[in-house]
Design an enzyme around this catalytic site. Structure first.
Site, short mmCIF file in Angstrom:
data_model
loop_
_atom_site.label_atom_id
_atom_site.label_comp_id
_atom_site.label_asym_id
_atom_site.label_seq_id
_atom_site.Cartn_x
_atom_site.Cartn_y
_atom_site.Cartn_z
N ASP A 88 0.85 -1.20 0.00
CA ASP A 88 0.00 0.00 0.00
C ASP A 88 0.88 1.24 0.00
OD1 ASP A 88 0.80 -0.53 2.74
OD2 ASP A 88 -0.72 0.91 3.41
N GLU A 158 0.06 -0.83 5.91
CA GLU A 158 1.13 -0.22 6.72
C GLU A 158 0.93 1.27 6.88
OE1 GLU A 158 4.82 1.46 8.16
OE2 GLU A 158 3.80 1.98 6.30
N1 BES Z 1 8.68 3.18 5.50
C1 BES Z 1 8.08 4.12 6.38
C2 BES Z 1 8.84 4.30 7.67
C3 BES Z 1 10.28 4.75 7.57
C4 BES Z 1 10.74 5.49 6.48
C5 BES Z 1 11.14 4.44 8.58
C6 BES Z 1 12.06 5.89 6.42
C7 BES Z 1 12.45 4.85 8.53
C8 BES Z 1 12.92 5.56 7.44
C9 BES Z 1 6.66 3.68 6.69
O1 BES Z 1 5.97 3.32 5.51
C10 BES Z 1 5.90 4.82 7.30
O2 BES Z 1 5.65 5.76 6.61
N2 BES Z 1 5.50 4.69 8.57
C11 BES Z 1 4.67 5.66 9.20
C12 BES Z 1 3.98 5.10 10.40
C13 BES Z 1 2.70 4.38 10.11
C14 BES Z 1 2.09 3.88 11.38
C15 BES Z 1 1.72 5.22 9.34
C16 BES Z 1 5.48 6.83 9.69
O3 BES Z 1 6.66 6.67 10.07
O4 BES Z 1 4.92 7.93 9.68
MN MN Z 2 7.10 2.12 4.31
MN MN Z 3 5.32 5.23 4.55
#
Ligand code: BES
Ligand code: MN
Ligand code: MN
Length: 462
Positions: A88, A158
């Protein structure tokens, strides 16, 4: 035997073409209008995993979006690597700021990516990065060089908090059993200095609603005599940080693990230019918690940020009105050992306590997750380190990231295994922003590096 480099060289155009096909599917999890695209993306990955050599591939229904599961078990006495990724993507808006349409991928050269980068929503986060794993498996299947067992678990929620994944993991403990979890969904320092992510921040995400009078009012007739919820909300939000940019919620820092002087000195060795940082963002100055460096502020320290704020009249021209309601979305990034549910409670209690009697306050939690840190002594880390060193010609630096992947701590809790975060993106790849992209160099380098992780992990497990 064909080397990985040769195999990639021969198949490079097809690898890129296949990723482009996946990127054309707008599998946005936040918006239910894209449900069909979600299913189509899951289907695409199912087929690709099959082609790459998985002997079992299935689309597993959940109460939300499906999980794609695949496996290739060659010998039950050998170690098993579980690859996690997400198909996604984030919504594309603001769409008008994209230089090319978000779901019509194009390759363009940039300063950081002189060999070209693929521009599309999800290019780096996470379709490009998860697809490296599919192509790495294809290579190992084609050359009969897969040294251990592999399982894939690719989810579709995610970006909206992986709400149904805990349920899925609990239902499928045995199916998902593994010796190490491998994820490419983070970044590295630069193409000449790889790094391995050793920590992620936790997250608590809430929405607040402040209600004043029971209806919008004429701001002349009532202004000055009743509470304006927008005025009140902004005052309340402003009070959540003190003059040193510390968060003022009582108890907020109680469980924060402080790093030792030595650990901070070690962190400080990672290459970083404040001038480049400011220039890239076109800011005159940085901003943050007193007593900490930029890299500390965005990784080992907790934060509180307003992600959106609205209320009142925002249409064209002027309308004289005191709104009845004001709203904000607030995220708190957490560090080990802050518990996200406890922090959500602390926030709620404090936010209600600072509201004047003239308004009512409602706090709605959205989602959250715990932070994560992984030791660099584990064989998983060592295997990843050796793999990067072999393909980049330089040893990767361990680095804690500010982002969150809540599923990682859940994996540890439920499956009792450690996660290795082998990211190949760059901070400048604009994930979640307009013009997201993923370097062709990074994509191909990932495909080259991953099989070596399998090799070293299997060797070190003996
Ligand atoms: N891949 C990201 C997280 C990420 C990116 C970690 C770059 C470290 C470096 C992930 O898809 C993301 O966007 N996570 C969200 C949290 C989620 C609960 C919506 C975030 O970090 O905002
Ligand atoms: Mn991600
Ligand atoms: Mn992300």
């Amino acid at each position: 035997m064909t080397t990985t480099k040769e195999y990639i060289q021969e198949n490079k155009d097809r690898f890129i073409q296949e990723l482009i096909e996946l990127l054309k599917i707008p599998s946005i999890s936040a918006d239910s209008a894209y449900k069909n695209d979600i299913l189509q993306a899951a289907d695409n990955i199912k087929i690709r995993l099959q082609e790459a050599g998985c002997s079992i591939v299935e689309i597993c229904e959940t109460p939300g979006n499906p999980v794609v599961y695949g496996e290739k078990i060659i010998d039950s006495t050998l170690p098993t690597v579980l690859v996690y990724g997400h198909y996604d993507v984030q919504p594309a808006d603001p769409i008008e700021l994209w230089e090319s349409p978000p779901f019509e991928p194009v390759i363009k050269k940039t300063k950081t990516h002189p060999e070209g980068a693929i521009f599309a929503r999800g290019a780096c986060d996470d379709k490009g990065q998860l697809y490296m794993h599919v192509k790495a498996l294809e290579y190992m299947t084609a050359t009969e060089s897969l040294p251990c067992n592999v399982k894939f678990m690719i989810e579709g929620e995610e970006e909206v908090g992986s709400k149904n994944l805990e349920w899925f993991i609990k239902q499928n403990q045995e199916k998902l059993a593994n010796d190490v979890i491998l994820i490419s969904d983070t970044g590295m320092i630069s193409n000449s200095q790889p790094s391995i992510t050793t920590g992620l921040r936790g997250l608590s995400y809430v929405e607040v609603e402040v209600t004043g009078p029971n209806r919008d009012l004429h701001s002349g007739l009532y202004g000055g005599a009743v509470a304006n919820p927008i005025n009140i909300l902004t005052q309340m939000i402003a009070s959540l940080h003190d003059k040193n940019n510390h968060i003022t919620i009582p108890g907020f820092y109680d469980k924060v693990v402080e790093l030792s002087k030595e650990e901070r000195a070690e962190m400080g060795k990672a290459p970083f230019s404040l001038d480049d940082y400011k220039q890239a963002l076109e800011i005159e100055d940085i901003h943050g918690e007193k007593g900490y460096t930029t890299n500390e502020r965005n990784s080992i320290r907790p934060t509180l940020d307003v992600n959106g704020i609205w209320g009142g009249y925002i249409g064209e021209g002027a309308k004289t009105v005191i709104p009845s309601k004001a709203f904000a979305k607030i995220s708190m990034r957490l560090v080990p050992n802050q518990d996200w549910e406890e922090i959500t409670e602390l926030f709620t209690k404090h936010f209600k306590s600072i509201a004047p009697k003239s308004v009512k306050v409602k706090v709605t939690p959205h989602h959250g997750g715990q932070g994560y840190v992984t030791p660099i002594e584990s064989i998983g880390y060592q295997a990843a380190s050796k793999a990067y060193e072999a393909t980049f010609g330089i040893k990767p630096i361990p680095q804690r990231s500010g982002g969150s992947i809540p599923i990682v701590s859940l994996f540890e809790q439920e499956l009792k295994s450690k996660t290795i975060l082998m990211g190949f993106g760059l901070d400048s790849d604009a994930i979640h922003s307009p013009n997201e992209h993923f370097g062709v160099f990074n994509y191909l380098k990932g495909i080259e590096t991953i099989p070596l992780f399998y090799k070293y992990f299997t060797e070190l497990s003996k």
